[in-house]
Scaffold this motif. Structure first.
Motif, PDB file in Angstrom:
ATOM      1  N   LEU A 257       0.848  -1.190   0.000  1.00 39.90           N
ATOM      2  CA  LEU A 257       0.000   0.000   0.000  1.00 39.90           C
ATOM      3  C   LEU A 257       0.885   1.241   0.000  1.00 39.90           C
ATOM      4  N   SER A 258       0.443   2.257  -0.708  1.00 37.04           N
ATOM      5  CA  SER A 258       1.162   3.527  -0.702  1.00 37.04           C
ATOM      6  C   SER A 258       0.152   4.656  -0.839  1.00 37.04           C
ATOM      7  N   GLY A 259       0.631   5.871  -0.622  1.00 36.48           N
ATOM      8  CA  GLY A 259      -0.216   7.035  -0.815  1.00 36.48           C
ATOM      9  C   GLY A 259      -1.468   7.003   0.031  1.00 36.48           C
ATOM     10  N   GLU A 260      -2.597   7.360  -0.568  1.00 44.41           N
ATOM     11  CA  GLU A 260      -3.857   7.461   0.153  1.00 44.41           C
ATOM     12  C   GLU A 260      -4.303   6.123   0.713  1.00 44.41           C
ATOM     13  N   LYS A 261      -4.021   5.021   0.015  1.00 49.67           N
ATOM     14  CA  LYS A 261      -4.424   3.704   0.518  1.00 49.67           C
ATOM     15  C   LYS A 261      -3.686   3.354   1.806  1.00 49.67           C
ATOM     16  N   LEU A 262      -2.407   3.736   1.898  1.00 52.31           N
ATOM     17  CA  LEU A 262      -1.672   3.495   3.136  1.00 52.31           C
ATOM     18  C   LEU A 262      -2.201   4.392   4.248  1.00 52.31           C
ATOM     19  N   ALA A 263      -2.497   5.651   3.919  1.00 52.73           N
ATOM     20  CA  ALA A 263      -3.062   6.556   4.921  1.00 52.73           C
ATOM     21  C   ALA A 263      -4.388   6.026   5.449  1.00 52.73           C
ATOM     22  N   GLU A 264      -5.205   5.455   4.574  1.00 50.49           N
ATOM     23  CA  GLU A 264      -6.475   4.872   5.011  1.00 50.49           C
ATOM     24  C   GLU A 264      -6.251   3.687   5.942  1.00 50.49           C
ATOM     25  N   ALA A 265      -5.211   2.891   5.681  1.00 45.62           N
ATOM     26  CA  ALA A 265      -4.909   1.759   6.562  1.00 45.62           C
ATOM     27  C   ALA A 265      -4.530   2.251   7.956  1.00 45.62           C
ATOM     28  N   TYR A 266      -3.727   3.328   8.033  1.00 47.10           N
ATOM     29  CA  TYR A 266      -3.407   3.896   9.338  1.00 47.10           C
ATOM     30  C   TYR A 266      -4.672   4.380  10.040  1.00 47.10           C
TER      31      TYR A 266
END
Length: 378
Positions: A257-266
Motif C-alpha cells: 500500500l502507498s499514498g492514500e491507501k496506506l493513509a487509510e490503513a493507518y
C-alpha cells in the motif's frame, strides 16, 4: 531548472524505509522546489529494466540486476550506465542513498566532477555471524569510507547513524530524518475497534521487522484484528504462521500500500505496531504518528529518539512477546490513552518532521554542495 539524480538500489513499488525516503524526497523536490528529478535504481527480479516517467513527472531508470546477495543487488556495467544517465540527463547534482553496499559507491565513481551528496540511512551493518560481519566491516572501512571522503556533503537519516559510525562520519553529517507528507497523512480520531496495523516489507531479508512476533502476540489478544500492509518473498510463510496460530480470520494481508491507501490503513487502526529487532528510523512510524495513531515499537536504533515511552507510544525490548502483548492490550483497551498518545504524536510530527520541512532542509544541503568549491591549497 536544477536537475538532481537520486541514486538508490531500490525504489517503490519495492517497500522499505530507504525506498519511501527517496520517493517522498523526489516528490517534494519536484512539486515544492521545481527540480527536475531523475532516479536511477535497479529492476526487481522478473521486472524488465528500462525507463519510465511516473505520475509526479519523475524519470525513473531501472538498471538490470543479475541477482541478489542477501539484500544487495548485483549487476554489471552499472558505473557506465549511471555515467551515461548523468550525461544524457544533464545532471547538476547526484544524491546517492546507502547503506546497501556498492550502489552508492558506483554512483560516486560515475559522478566525475558533478557534485555528489551521500545520504546514509543506517548504523553499522551486522548480521551476527563472523564471516558476513567481517565483510561488512571491511566494506565500511574501505569502499564506503572512500565514498564519504569524496562526498561534498553527507546527510544522515538520524542522530543514531552518526553515533553508531563516529569514525566514518567524523562530525560531517547534516541530520535529516524521514518525514511525513502532512497533506496526505492527516490526523483523525482513533477508532474504537481493536485494530492493529503493521506496515513493512515482507521479504525474507527483512524478517527482522518482527511480524512473526506480532502474530504470536495477536494470538493472545482474542478481540484484536491485524492488517498487514506489505508484500514480499516471505508473505506465504506469514500466512502459514497465522494458520498455525489459529488467527487467520483476524489477519488481513492487504499487500503493498502507498499514498492514500496506506493513509487509510493507518486511519482504520487503533495503533501501529512495529516490533522490529533492528532498524534506524522507520518512516512508517512517522506516517502513523502524523495520522494521529499511537505506536507500539521497540527500543532499537533511533526509535526511542522520537517515540517516547508514555508520550507518543509504548516501547519494548525486541523479541519480548510477553511485553509486546501487554503494550498492545493497554493501547487497544484504553481509548483515552490511545487518543492522548496519538494526539501527541501528530503534534510532534507537524512541528518537526513534515516532508515539506525536510525537503527544504535537504535543498539547503544541495545548494551548499553545488556552490563553488575553494581551490586546493598547495
Amino acid at each position: 531548472m536544477t536537475a538532481v539524480l537520486l541514486a538508490t538500489p531500490y525504489y517503490p513499488p519495492n517497500l522499505g524505509g530507504v525506498q519511501q525516503y527517496t520517493w517522498n524526497l523526489a516528490r517534494q523536490l519536484r512539486r515544492r522546489h521545481s527540480y527536475r528529478v531523475v532516479v536511477v535504481t535497479t529492476a526487481e527480479p522478473g521486472e524488465a529494466p528500462g525507463t519510465q516517467v511516473d505520475d509526479d513527472g519523475v524519470t525513473v531508470h531501472r538498471l538490470p540486476s543479475w541477482r541478489r546477495i542477501s539484500n544487495t543487488p548485483v549487476g554489471f556495467g552499472w558505473t557506465g550506465a549511471i555515467r551515461r544517465i548523468i550525461r544524457d540527463e544533464k545532471i547538476d547534482l547526484i544524491n546517492a542513498h546507502g547503506p546497501v553496499p556498492l550502489f552508492a559507491d558506483l554512483a560516486r565513481r560515475a559522478a566525475g566532477d558533478v557534485p555528489f551528496v551521500l545520504t546514509y540511512h543506517a548504523g553499522r551493518m551486522r548480521k551476527g555471524h563472523f564471516a558476513p560481519d567481517l565483510l561488512l566491516s571491511t566494506y565500511e572501512s574501505t569502499l564506503l569510507a572512500g565514498t564519504v571522503r569524496h562526498s561534498r556533503e553527507v546527510i544522515c537519516a538520524s542522530e543514531h547513524v552518526g553515533e553508531d559510525l563516529p569514525n566514518l562520519f567524523a562530525g560531517r553529517p547534516t541530520v535529516i530524518e524521514p518525514g511525513a507528507d502532512l497533506d496526505l497523512f492527516r490526523p483523525t480520531p482513533v477508532p474504537p475497534a481493536q485494530r492493529i496495523v503493521f506496515s513493512a516489507s515482507l521479504e525474507k531479508a527483512t524478517a527482522y521487522k518482527g511480524l512473526a512476533d506480532l502474530l504470536h502476540a495477536l494470538a493472545r489478544l482474542p478481540e484484536a484484528h491485524l492488517e498487514v500492509a506489505g508484500s514480499g518473498s516471505a508473505e506465504q510463510d506469514y500466512h502459514e504462521l497465522a494458520r498455525q496460530l489459529g488467527i487467520t480470520e483476524r489477519v488481513t494481508f492487504s499487500g503493498y500500500l502507498s499514498g492514500e491507501k496506506l493513509a487509510e490503513a493507518y486511519r482504520r487502526a487503533r495503533v501501529l505496531c512495529l516490533p522490529t529487532h533492528f532498524d534506524n528510523y522507520p518512516t512508517v512510524i512517522v506516517e502513523a504518528m502524523a495520522t494521529g495513531r499511537p505506536v507500539v515499537a521497540t527500543r532499537v536504533g533511533a526509535i526511542p529518539m522520537f517515540v517516547t515511552e508514555g508520550g507518543t507510544g509504548l516501547l519494548n525490548e525486541p523479541g519480548d512477546i510477553d511485553a509486546l502483548t501487554t503494550s498492545l492490550n493497554t493501547v487497544l483497551t484504553d481509548y483515552t490513552l490511545a487518543s492522548r498518545l496519538g494526539a501527541a504524536g501528530s503534534e510532534f510530527v507537524a512541528a518537526n518532521l513534515s516532508w515539506q520541512r525536510q525537503s527544504d532542509r535537504t535543498v539547503e544541503v544541495f545548494q551548499r554542495a553545488m556552490s563553488p568549491q575553494p581551490a586546493p591549497v598547495h
